[in-house]
Scaffold this motif. Sequence first.
Motif, PDB file in Angstrom:
ATOM      1  N   ALA A 377       0.864  -1.044  -0.071  1.00 48.81           N
ATOM      2  CA  ALA A 377      -0.025  -0.033   0.094  1.00 48.81           C
ATOM      3  C   ALA A 377       0.940   0.998  -0.023  1.00 48.81           C
ATOM      4  CB  ALA A 377      -0.921   0.131   1.146  1.00 48.81           C
ATOM      5  N   LEU A 378       1.886   1.283   0.786  1.00 50.03           N
ATOM      6  CA  LEU A 378       2.783   2.349   0.801  1.00 50.03           C
ATOM      7  C   LEU A 378       3.590   2.708  -0.530  1.00 50.03           C
ATOM      8  CD1 LEU A 378       4.708   1.820   4.433  1.00 50.03           C
ATOM      9  CD2 LEU A 378       2.864   3.389   3.652  1.00 50.03           C
ATOM     10  N   GLU A 379       3.812   1.342  -1.047  1.00 54.25           N
ATOM     11  CA  GLU A 379       4.280   1.620  -2.381  1.00 54.25           C
ATOM     12  C   GLU A 379       3.490   2.458  -3.631  1.00 54.25           C
ATOM     13  OE1 GLU A 379       6.621  -1.288  -6.173  1.00 54.25           O
ATOM     14  OE2 GLU A 379       6.043  -1.991  -4.202  1.00 54.25           O
ATOM     15  N   VAL A 380       2.267   1.971  -3.438  1.00 55.33           N
ATOM     16  CA  VAL A 380       1.148   2.721  -4.295  1.00 55.33           C
ATOM     17  C   VAL A 380       1.247   4.127  -4.105  1.00 55.33           C
ATOM     18  CG1 VAL A 380      -1.232   3.114  -4.836  1.00 55.33           C
ATOM     19  CG2 VAL A 380      -0.213   0.667  -4.411  1.00 55.33           C
ATOM     20  N   MET A 381       1.247   4.550  -2.817  1.00 54.50           N
ATOM     21  CA  MET A 381       1.168   6.077  -2.398  1.00 54.50           C
ATOM     22  C   MET A 381       2.538   6.589  -2.975  1.00 54.50           C
ATOM     23  SD  MET A 381       0.009   5.721   1.359  1.00 54.50           S
ATOM     24  CE  MET A 381      -1.178   4.415   2.070  1.00 54.50           C
ATOM     25  N   THR A 382       3.795   6.057  -2.738  1.00 59.32           N
ATOM     26  CA  THR A 382       5.013   6.898  -3.218  1.00 59.32           C
ATOM     27  C   THR A 382       4.995   6.987  -4.375  1.00 59.32           C
ATOM     28  OG1 THR A 382       6.117   4.689  -2.809  1.00 59.32           O
ATOM     29  CG2 THR A 382       6.009   5.989  -0.953  1.00 59.32           C
ATOM     30  N   LYS A 383       4.627   5.798  -4.965  1.00 58.84           N
ATOM     31  CA  LYS A 383       4.858   5.716  -6.659  1.00 58.84           C
ATOM     32  C   LYS A 383       4.276   7.070  -7.272  1.00 58.84           C
ATOM     33  CE  LYS A 383       4.146   3.044 -10.708  1.00 58.84           C
ATOM     34  NZ  LYS A 383       3.388   4.104 -11.467  1.00 58.84           N
ATOM     35  N   GLU A 384       2.928   7.397  -6.869  1.00 59.63           N
ATOM     36  CA  GLU A 384       1.904   8.289  -7.325  1.00 59.63           C
ATOM     37  C   GLU A 384       2.941   9.710  -6.873  1.00 59.63           C
ATOM     38  OE1 GLU A 384      -0.066   8.099  -9.824  1.00 59.63           O
ATOM     39  OE2 GLU A 384      -0.162   5.977  -9.407  1.00 59.63           O
ATOM     40  N   ILE A 385       3.272   9.798  -5.703  1.00 59.64           N
ATOM     41  CA  ILE A 385       4.014  11.026  -5.586  1.00 59.64           C
ATOM     42  C   ILE A 385       4.965  11.303  -6.194  1.00 59.64           C
ATOM     43  CG2 ILE A 385       5.405  12.234  -3.551  1.00 59.64           C
ATOM     44  CD1 ILE A 385       3.622  10.705  -1.596  1.00 59.64           C
ATOM     45  N   GLY A 390       7.115  14.919  -7.098  1.00 64.48           N
ATOM     46  CA  GLY A 390       7.023  15.123  -5.675  1.00 64.48           C
ATOM     47  C   GLY A 390       8.353  14.596  -5.033  1.00 64.48           C
ATOM     48  N   VAL A 391       8.584  14.885  -3.952  1.00 63.48           N
ATOM     49  CA  VAL A 391       9.638  14.202  -2.919  1.00 63.48           C
ATOM     50  C   VAL A 391       8.920  13.552  -1.937  1.00 63.48           C
ATOM     51  CG1 VAL A 391      11.500  14.761  -1.521  1.00 63.48           C
ATOM     52  CG2 VAL A 391      10.964  16.037  -3.682  1.00 63.48           C
ATOM     53  N   THR A 392       9.268  12.142  -1.712  1.00 64.06           N
ATOM     54  CA  THR A 392       8.916  11.416  -0.333  1.00 64.06           C
ATOM     55  C   THR A 392       9.680  11.700   0.937  1.00 64.06           C
ATOM     56  OG1 THR A 392       9.844   9.701  -1.075  1.00 64.06           O
ATOM     57  CG2 THR A 392       7.861   9.653  -1.888  1.00 64.06           C
ATOM     58  N   GLY A 393       9.096  12.271   1.731  1.00 64.28           N
ATOM     59  CA  GLY A 393       9.536  12.607   3.070  1.00 64.28           C
ATOM     60  C   GLY A 393       9.441  11.180   3.887  1.00 64.28           C
ATOM     61  N   ALA A 399       1.773   5.431   7.228  1.00 61.67           N
ATOM     62  CA  ALA A 399       1.392   6.929   6.649  1.00 61.67           C
ATOM     63  C   ALA A 399       2.696   7.247   5.744  1.00 61.67           C
ATOM     64  CB  ALA A 399       0.766   7.885   7.621  1.00 61.67           C
ATOM     65  N   VAL A 400       2.439   8.217   4.717  1.00 60.10           N
ATOM     66  CA  VAL A 400       3.442   8.699   3.848  1.00 60.10           C
ATOM     67  C   VAL A 400       3.146  10.214   3.747  1.00 60.10           C
ATOM     68  CG1 VAL A 400       4.375   8.812   1.465  1.00 60.10           C
ATOM     69  CG2 VAL A 400       3.579   6.525   2.366  1.00 60.10           C
ATOM     70  N   LEU A 401       4.424  10.756   3.855  1.00 62.71           N
ATOM     71  CA  LEU A 401       4.457  12.539   3.880  1.00 62.71           C
ATOM     72  C   LEU A 401       5.137  12.685   2.289  1.00 62.71           C
ATOM     73  CD1 LEU A 401       4.192  15.427   4.854  1.00 62.71           C
ATOM     74  CD2 LEU A 401       6.589  14.829   5.739  1.00 62.71           C
ATOM     75  N   GLY A 402       4.515  13.222   1.522  1.00 67.49           N
ATOM     76  CA  GLY A 402       5.074  13.809   0.140  1.00 67.49           C
ATOM     77  C   GLY A 402       5.112  15.537   0.190  1.00 67.49           C
ATOM     78  N   PHE A 403       6.096  15.927  -0.650  1.00 68.14           N
ATOM     79  CA  PHE A 403       6.190  17.495  -0.944  1.00 68.14           C
ATOM     80  C   PHE A 403       6.445  17.913  -2.119  1.00 68.14           C
ATOM     81  CE2 PHE A 403       9.654  16.360   1.764  1.00 68.14           C
ATOM     82  CZ  PHE A 403      10.731  17.175   1.130  1.00 68.14           C
ATOM     83  N   TRP A 404       6.001  18.964  -2.601  1.00 63.02           N
ATOM     84  CA  TRP A 404       6.116  19.759  -3.688  1.00 63.02           C
ATOM     85  C   TRP A 404       7.049  21.250  -3.320  1.00 63.02           C
ATOM     86  CZ3 TRP A 404       2.976  15.976  -3.084  1.00 63.02           C
ATOM     87  CH2 TRP A 404       2.678  14.926  -3.986  1.00 63.02           C
ATOM     88  N   GLY A 405       7.615  21.636  -4.364  1.00 63.13           N
ATOM     89  CA  GLY A 405       8.163  23.160  -4.082  1.00 63.13           C
ATOM     90  C   GLY A 405       9.592  23.020  -3.802  1.00 63.13           C
ATOM     91  N   ILE A 424      -3.534   8.549  -6.237  1.00 59.13           N
ATOM     92  CA  ILE A 424      -3.786   7.579  -5.180  1.00 59.13           C
ATOM     93  C   ILE A 424      -5.061   7.140  -5.060  1.00 59.13           C
ATOM     94  CG2 ILE A 424      -3.293   7.291  -2.613  1.00 59.13           C
ATOM     95  CD1 ILE A 424      -0.802   9.343  -2.931  1.00 59.13           C
ATOM     96  N   ARG A 425      -5.980   8.004  -4.735  1.00 62.59           N
ATOM     97  CA  ARG A 425      -7.296   7.591  -4.612  1.00 62.59           C
ATOM     98  C   ARG A 425      -8.097   6.752  -5.881  1.00 62.59           C
ATOM     99  NH1 ARG A 425     -13.072  11.421  -3.747  1.00 62.59           N
ATOM    100  NH2 ARG A 425     -14.430   9.600  -4.146  1.00 62.59           N
ATOM    101  N   ASN A 426      -7.804   7.136  -6.770  1.00 57.51           N
ATOM    102  CA  ASN A 426      -7.954   6.301  -7.889  1.00 57.51           C
ATOM    103  C   ASN A 426      -7.492   4.868  -8.119  1.00 57.51           C
ATOM    104  OD1 ASN A 426      -9.700   8.271  -9.003  1.00 57.51           O
ATOM    105  ND2 ASN A 426      -8.304   8.866 -10.701  1.00 57.51           N
ATOM    106  N   GLN A 427      -6.361   4.826  -7.628  1.00 63.04           N
ATOM    107  CA  GLN A 427      -5.526   3.408  -7.760  1.00 63.04           C
ATOM    108  C   GLN A 427      -6.366   2.452  -6.464  1.00 63.04           C
ATOM    109  OE1 GLN A 427      -3.105   2.037  -9.264  1.00 63.04           O
ATOM    110  NE2 GLN A 427      -2.778   3.657 -10.796  1.00 63.04           N
TER     111      GLN A 427
END
Length: 605
Positions: A377-385, A390-393, A399-405, A424-427
């Motif tokens: 499940a975490l891999e699904v989230m991080t792949k889309e980030i 984005g950057v995965t934190g 839970a997964v933290l991602g950020f942009w900028g 992520i929601r669609n996946q």
Amino acid sequence: MWQLIAEGKDPRQRWKHRLEQGRAYLVGRSVNTDLPVPWEPLLSSKHFEVVAIKDDVAKKEVIEVRQLEKVRNPIYLDGVAAAQFRMSAGQRFVVGQTSFILRELQSVMGSPNAPVQEVTFTRQELQRVHFEDADRRLEALARLPAAIGRASSRHETAQALVSLILAGIKQADVAAVVKRKHRRRGDHAVGQEIEITTWDRRNETAGTFRPSAKLVKEALHEQRSILNVWDNSTPLGEHYTATADFDWAFCTPVSKTAQESWGIYVAGSLDHIWAGGENAKKNLQADVRFAQLVGEILNSAEKMNQMEGQLSVLRQFLSPPLLSVLERDSEHGLNTDLLNPKVCDVTVLFCDLRGFSHHAEEMSEDLPGLLSRVSGALEVMTKEILDHGGVTGDFLGDAVLGFWGWPFASDDAPLKACRAALAIRNQFSQIQANPQHPLSDFNVGIGVAHGRAIAGKIGTSGRMTVTVFGPVVNLASRLEGMTKKLLAPILLDEVTAKLARAGFTSEEGRVRQLASVLPYGMEKDLVVSELVPPLGEFSELTDEQLLLYEEGVRQFIAGNWNAAYQALHGMPPSDRAQDFLMSLITQHHRTAPQNWTGTIPLPSK
């Protein structure tokens, strides 16, 4: 420090290993021993132990050898069978046709007599040198990648390098890897130390090796290959500690950092002096060129390994386009200065896995299976980030933290974050449509917020963590937590919602305001909106229904709860988000409380 050498009947049956003080090494024919000798048939699978100990009588460190019980074939020391004994440098013992020789690694830096000639080579000069025995040298170079690949430490790499140098330079009697360490006090250099990492001689019994400290210092300081040739017919003066067994020696640098520099030292003898041997001169130049070529290959390989190590860490956090920028125009590895922490505007996505606690209780007897499902499940989230730039934190349990900028400013960072949230929601919606999928009973809640923060890497070159700090991170986490109360999968703060409304078409995604709330423990009201997928497979809400819902929210905030009820009552039953406001309205009989401010205080996180 000691080195144990095993030599079989065949010259290829040979290894050397440095012995650490106090550690017991198991030796035998089995590959499961610490020091396997697979070629010797008279060795048992586990035959004897070797350990460096302190001899209280002699007041020095010695090596103790102890034969294991039930071993049939004896160990011979000086021709006599011995089950347990102590030995010092230069001694050897035998099992079958394999000899084991003990050598002391600590070497003495000497100062040989002044050279007859000292030659300094530039890289350009050496590149013009031709090899007369190119086949043999190429064969030695071909072994270098495998030697580097097998080495698990800098010391093992140095040992392999020394063996390769002796194979490629036929007139070398000894080869060593030397190091020049810079002693510092604060920001100031206060001196230097010359060390020998490892060395080897063709003749194991030829005695102690004493390289020229002056030659090493000059070559590593100037970062040039330097060759010294001596006339050993002249007796050494009383101030010189080196033995007169070498006619020539050269040192060629390999790498240099602010803390240390290291290189290759090679020495040997000639049948005639430098001045009278033109062939000797050409051969020595070719030898220096060969050593320099080995050093360059090794240095490049180490840089590549270091960069690959950094990349393997960064791939967990950064998208491919960001990695490409870090690699671009960099001659010395990754340009990691771009990753230094800095204050910037970022959009933070916090995604939490729903159903983890329930599954943790159900699968308490199968924790590896639970871990595998959560990791999926975490891999699904991080792949889309990562796929959305984005950057995965941090990974916070489930839970997964991602950020942009960051590390580069981006005007469309909020839109990228929203696209990742929708993906992520669609996946997970597609996964839930397949009951046989191992993640079909998982769901997610996502919070997205935009604001100022400190983002960057922390840690060391060996252990790096990329993360983001600031109130915006807490806000994204709070929004994610509110998805449970507001019954909406993706929640946005006011800034992100405004930017998404302006930047998205209805085919990409839509936004509707849900409520004005006062989160528990916070002092400022928060206008919360939902990010809704486009009309289609995963959303049945039309644009008209979203407008009707927002009309109900406006009436609710204005205190016209009966009108709000009528508007919200027109939403389809499948829309869960209406339940939050409708339950409050019905509890108060469609009448707003006295002193109503338009904001709903939340009693808990």
